[in-house]
Design an enzyme around this catalytic site. Structure first.
Site, mmCIF file in Angstrom:
data_model
loop_
_atom_site.group_PDB
_atom_site.id
_atom_site.type_symbol
_atom_site.label_atom_id
_atom_site.label_comp_id
_atom_site.label_asym_id
_atom_site.label_seq_id
_atom_site.Cartn_x
_atom_site.Cartn_y
_atom_site.Cartn_z
ATOM 1 N N MET A 1 -9.745 -14.346 -9.310
ATOM 2 C CA MET A 1 -10.165 -15.037 -8.099
ATOM 3 C C MET A 1 -11.618 -15.486 -8.183
ATOM 4 O O MET A 1 -12.389 -14.930 -8.939
ATOM 5 C CB MET A 1 -10.023 -14.098 -6.905
ATOM 6 N N ASP B 1 -16.465 -17.047 -10.807
ATOM 7 C CA ASP B 1 -17.349 -16.465 -11.826
ATOM 8 C C ASP B 1 -16.973 -17.012 -13.204
ATOM 9 O O ASP B 1 -15.788 -17.093 -13.537
ATOM 10 C CB ASP B 1 -17.234 -14.933 -11.811
ATOM 11 N N SER C 1 -10.579 -11.441 -14.390
ATOM 12 C CA SER C 1 -10.615 -10.646 -13.164
ATOM 13 C C SER C 1 -9.195 -10.191 -12.833
ATOM 14 O O SER C 1 -8.544 -9.596 -13.677
ATOM 15 C CB SER C 1 -11.260 -11.468 -12.030
ATOM 16 N N THR C 2 -8.703 -10.482 -11.639
ATOM 17 C CA THR C 2 -7.365 -10.023 -11.252
ATOM 18 C C THR C 2 -6.317 -10.525 -12.245
ATOM 19 O O THR C 2 -6.203 -11.720 -12.482
ATOM 20 C CB THR C 2 -7.012 -10.522 -9.833
ATOM 21 N N HIS D 1 -13.919 -7.974 -14.316
ATOM 22 C CA HIS D 1 -14.372 -7.438 -13.028
ATOM 23 C C HIS D 1 -13.642 -6.132 -12.728
ATOM 24 O O HIS D 1 -12.455 -6.128 -12.413
ATOM 25 C CB HIS D 1 -14.103 -8.437 -11.893
#
Length: 355
Positions: free
Chosen positions: A288, A291, A168-169, A195
């Site tokens: 973050m 998931d 993600s991030t 993401h």
């Protein structure tokens, strides 16, 4: 309460006004400056020393990537890119994420599915989240020395196996380190769930494909899973796997978000674990939330292996931290050591799909 000082950079006077209005309503934030192009952005970043910069991608005089590069050199700052969904802007945005930008938001203009309210909530959340990340990490993370693996390595990977990656991030930066290290004769398919909104995952696939030995592409509905291909789940779709006639097909799914995201790693990992059992290898990268944790648990349950990115190279030590805390991680490594460990594990793992 100390306010977060924000510099807004956008060539559109309307967007500057909208973003300023959103931010100034928050008691913990304050807009300290506005800039209309990349040159002004660099000047004001140096003189105003903001905590966070929202940076337009396409601007006159100096685009977002050039401005970002100069800002990270002269006055390193947390930067959130503001990108419209064109292939050019999406491509530049991905490069910005690899070069030190914390994250991005998609402009509401030109997309009926994105309202000002959607952008508002996401922007404010990402500004606050960025403040938890040290500027040193954003500044240095791209330059961590990565080990180079030959284009064709001596790999002895037998059987039907799969690598499942959640990110993600900060994910594009870690993928940028890991995927190019893998040899073209890996003999295993890789599935990445990053993401990102629709459109940006295609640019991520294109950029990774250019710098990698393996073929990298956005996954398509109904295509067969093949070895030596890296599949990226398309933005706004869950990516699933199903067995048909001793072959594995990918499918796209528009069901509800899981862990507040779509694509969700848990959706993909759950189905992959059922097919590959102990022959699945999960890698949980920076990001973050949680998931991928349930999916990692299921892979562990069937005897597969799990690697978590360490705090050292994670832009946000969230997703990997959960996996480590829950006791699912077999290995916790900086991103530059993950590719080598993947090869080790894949070469060791016996067996294959349970028919």
């Amino acid at each position: 309460m100390e306010q977060i000082k924000i510099l807004i950079v956008d060539d559109s006077a309307f967007m500057r006004m909208v973003l300023k209005d959103i931010i100034d309503k928050e008691p913990d934030m304050k807009v300290v400056g506005l800039a209309k192009d990349g040159v002004e952005a660099v000047e004001k970043a140096v003189s105003l020393k903001p905590d966070v910069i929202t940076l337009d991608v396409e601007m006159p005089k100096k685009n977002g990537l050039d401005a970002l590069s100069e800002i990270m050199l002269k006055s390193p700052t947390r930067v959130i890119m503001v990108s419209s969904l064109t292939s050019n802007e999406a491509s530049i945005t991905i490069e910005c994420l690899e070069k030190g930008a914390f994250d991005f938001i998609q402009k509401p203009a030109g997309s009926t599915s994105w309202t000002i309210r959607d952008v508002q909530d996401e922007l404010l959340r990402k500004i606050r989240e960025s403040m938890k990340v040290s500027i040193e990490k954003l500044k240095n993370i791209h330059f961590v020395g990565s080990k180079k693996i030959r284009k064709s390595a001596r790999v002895n990977i037998l059987g039907e196996k799969v690598v499942l990656i959640a990110s993600s991030t900060g994910g594009p930066r870690s993928l940028d380190v890991i995927i190019p290290q893998l040899p073209e004769n890996l003999n295993v398919p890789i599935i990445i769930v990053q993401h990102m909104p629709a459109g940006f995952t295609a640019s991520l696939a294109y950029r990774l494909d250019k710098i990698s030995n393996l073929k990298v592409k956005e996954a398509e509905d109904g295509e067969l899973l093949q070895k030596n291909v890296v599949y990226i789940a398309p933005g706004d779709f869950h990516l699933g796997l199903r067995q048909e006639d001793h072959k594995i097909k990918l499918f796209l799914d528009k069901s509800d978000k899981i862990n507040n995201v779509r694509p969700s790693a848990d959706f993909t990992f759950d189905l992959a674990a059922e097919i590959f059992k102990e022959s699945a290898l999960v890698v949980i990268l920076t990001g973050m939330g949680r998931d991928g944790a349930k999916g990692a648990f299921k892979v562990k349950h069937y005897g597969g292996k799990v690697i978590a990115e360490s705090k050292e190279t994670s832009v946000v030590y969230g997703m990997p931290k959960i996996v480590v805390q829950e006791g699912y991680a077999d290995f916790v490594l900086p991103n530059y050591d993950i590719a080598e460990k993947m090869l080790e594990i894949l070469a060791d793992q016996p067996r294959g799909i349970k028919r």
